[in-house]
Scaffold this motif. Sequence first.
Motif, mmCIF file in Angstrom:
data_model
loop_
_atom_site.group_PDB
_atom_site.id
_atom_site.type_symbol
_atom_site.label_atom_id
_atom_site.label_comp_id
_atom_site.label_asym_id
_atom_site.label_seq_id
_atom_site.Cartn_x
_atom_site.Cartn_y
_atom_site.Cartn_z
ATOM 1 N N VAL A 90 0.873 -1.188 0.000
ATOM 2 C CA VAL A 90 0.000 0.000 0.000
ATOM 3 C C VAL A 90 0.904 1.231 0.000
ATOM 4 N N ARG A 95 -1.414 4.421 4.096
ATOM 5 C CA ARG A 95 -1.530 3.208 4.924
ATOM 6 C C ARG A 95 -2.369 3.467 6.170
ATOM 7 N N GLY A 100 -5.028 -2.118 2.808
ATOM 8 C CA GLY A 100 -4.423 -3.452 2.828
ATOM 9 C C GLY A 100 -5.453 -4.516 3.180
#
Length: 153
Positions: A90, A95, A100
């Motif tokens: 990612v 993130r 994810g």
Amino acid sequence: MNRVRDVAVRVRQVLQGDLEEVIALDAQVTGLKKPEYWAELYHRYGMGRRRERQFLVAEGARGIEGFVIGEVRDWEFGSPACGWVFGINVRPGRRQAGIGSQLLEAICEGFRSLGVTKVRTLLARDNNLVLSFFRAQGMMAAPFIPLEMELGQ
Ligand SMILES: CC(C)(COP(=O)(O)OP(=O)(O)OC[C@H]1O[C@@H](n2cnc3c(N)ncnc32)[C@H](O)[C@@H]1OP(=O)(O)O)[C@@H](O)C(=O)NCCC(=O)NCCS
């Protein structure tokens, strides 16, 4: 589109036109630009020729925010068919916003649709970030040990 916290993405199969962004994202994370490697992966996993092989991307308003690659393998290491996740990434800065998790869930859904009931992955012992991520998804230590040796010249 699914909205997870502040990042809305759509997880879909990779397209050839995404490759440049995937290559740049990988280079941003690993420090290495590998266009030939990614062209080969696209050829093997991304063209939708075999449902066992999956190469998915998370697309947001600003482009590709992450990707996941994996496949279903039969009887490897003496084990019945299971899904393997080879790579997940990612974009740094995007993130911890659920991307994810969405990528992993999408590839697991693909594995389930093929009748597979288990997913596995392999990671570097010192990669605490990836370990934390997979543990948070419910993954546990598997009954295998990885071995290797130098082959010399
Ligand atoms: C691992 C990675 C894919 C996670 O993606 P992500 O979009 O940040 O993951 P999510 O937001 O869905 O996180 C899900 C859970 O994982 C865990 N997690 C994610 N990032 C974490 C961090 N920095 N520290 C601790 N736990 C973390 C948390 O439990 C998180 O749940 P929470 O946010 O409710 O606490 C991403 O960090 C990444 O691309 N890392 C580099 C990947 C890499 O090294 N790839 C090469 C090997 S395949």
